[in-house]
Design an enzyme around this catalytic site. Sequence first.
Site, PDB file in Angstrom:
ATOM      1  N   HIS A  37       0.140 -24.180   7.890  1.00 36.21           N
ATOM      2  CA  HIS A  37      -1.177 -24.618   8.241  1.00 36.21           C
ATOM      3  C   HIS A  37      -1.879 -23.770   9.304  1.00 36.21           C
ATOM      4  CE1 HIS A  37       0.409 -28.585   6.170  1.00 36.21           C
ATOM      5  NE2 HIS A  37      -0.642 -28.128   5.341  1.00 36.21           N
ATOM      6  N   ASP A 157       0.834 -22.383  -2.714  1.00 40.17           N
ATOM      7  CA  ASP A 157       0.538 -23.113  -3.665  1.00 40.17           C
ATOM      8  C   ASP A 157      -0.118 -22.176  -4.566  1.00 40.17           C
ATOM      9  OD1 ASP A 157       1.491 -25.872  -3.183  1.00 40.17           O
ATOM     10  OD2 ASP A 157       0.181 -25.527  -1.455  1.00 40.17           O
ATOM     11  N   GLN A 160      -2.393 -23.535  -7.644  1.00 43.51           N
ATOM     12  CA  GLN A 160      -3.677 -23.935  -6.897  1.00 43.51           C
ATOM     13  C   GLN A 160      -4.773 -22.982  -6.701  1.00 43.51           C
ATOM     14  OE1 GLN A 160      -3.457 -27.494  -4.122  1.00 43.51           O
ATOM     15  NE2 GLN A 160      -3.802 -25.799  -2.738  1.00 43.51           N
ATOM     16  N   SER A 192       6.546 -26.026   4.660  1.00 42.00           N
ATOM     17  CA  SER A 192       6.070 -27.050   3.589  1.00 42.00           C
ATOM     18  C   SER A 192       6.211 -28.339   4.518  1.00 42.00           C
ATOM     19  CB  SER A 192       6.610 -27.291   2.387  1.00 42.00           C
ATOM     20  OG  SER A 192       6.501 -28.321   1.805  1.00 42.00           O
ATOM     21  N   SER A 193       5.190 -29.429   4.102  1.00 41.50           N
ATOM     22  CA  SER A 193       5.284 -30.831   4.805  1.00 41.50           C
ATOM     23  C   SER A 193       6.465 -31.509   4.265  1.00 41.50           C
ATOM     24  CB  SER A 193       4.088 -31.419   4.727  1.00 41.50           C
ATOM     25  OG  SER A 193       3.053 -30.687   5.177  1.00 41.50           O
TER      26      SER A 193
END
Length: 293
Positions: A37, A157, A160, A192-193
């Site tokens: 992020h 992603d 997405q 990744s979370s």
Amino acid sequence: MKVFRTVDAMQQHARSVARTGRTHALVPTMGALHDGHLALVREALDHADHVTVSIFVNPTQFAPDEDYESYPRTLDADREQLDALGVDAVFAPSVDEMYPHHADDTLAGPLAWVTVDRLNETLCGRYRDGHFRGVTTVVTKLFNACRPDVAVFGEKDAQQLVILRRMTDELLFDIDIVGVPIVRAPDGLARSSRNAYLSEDERAQATVLSDAVSAARARIEAGEQRAEAVVGAMQQALRSAPDARVQYAEVVDAHTLRPVDTLHPGQDVLAAVAVFFGDTRLIDNAFVTVPAA
Ligand code: PAF
């Protein structure tokens, strides 16, 4: 750094940014921020005078059996990281703000949805019913709440990103979509979370995802044109993790997301995998341009 909790307050702020002639970038996130992020935020800071990060765990993109309830929520830590990077505003609305009719019994909940057909049928879309409808709907709402000139999304992603580019183009949003390459841990695992859910042993095995997409890239760049052989190389890499349950390993056209049999010189393709370790679902991918014959 300002924090907005309501759509009204965010819209007013966005209008004041526009009035002063500053460009405005939005980084949509679900929080639990990691290095991936932060790379999106840095890209946004490079692209615009004013950066807003949205933090909203969007219920409509989770299927009933998925991890909406347990998804990590770390708002205070997220705010600190964003403040330190020089982000101007955080938009952290409640579910009531984003879905004002979600508890409306008269007509059974929200009625307005945004869908991008066909591109949502392959890869993750085949297994995550309604997921992309939830994503395109919430991103449309975030665009309307934050009114950005630029929006930044990660290539991790990949489906997405392809869907959101198409949505922005077809629905005439006046917003530039910027994609940012995957950020990886030193051993290759994509940030990744959901990595936080992995046991130590699963975390060690999870490097097979990046091994698989690297193997695909290497085979394609070495001139392999049979998709079957590229998929075989990915499956072989994934087999070295005893606890991996492979959901898919595929090569698709990077624009249509349709499976390909034969790769053509100059074609942009996407090699993508989704793998479960226990209940944790991880994805990884590589965008590759097929070399000239
Ligand atoms: O990529 C994500 O974190 C989410 O899908 C997004 C784009 C923030 C929409 O909820």
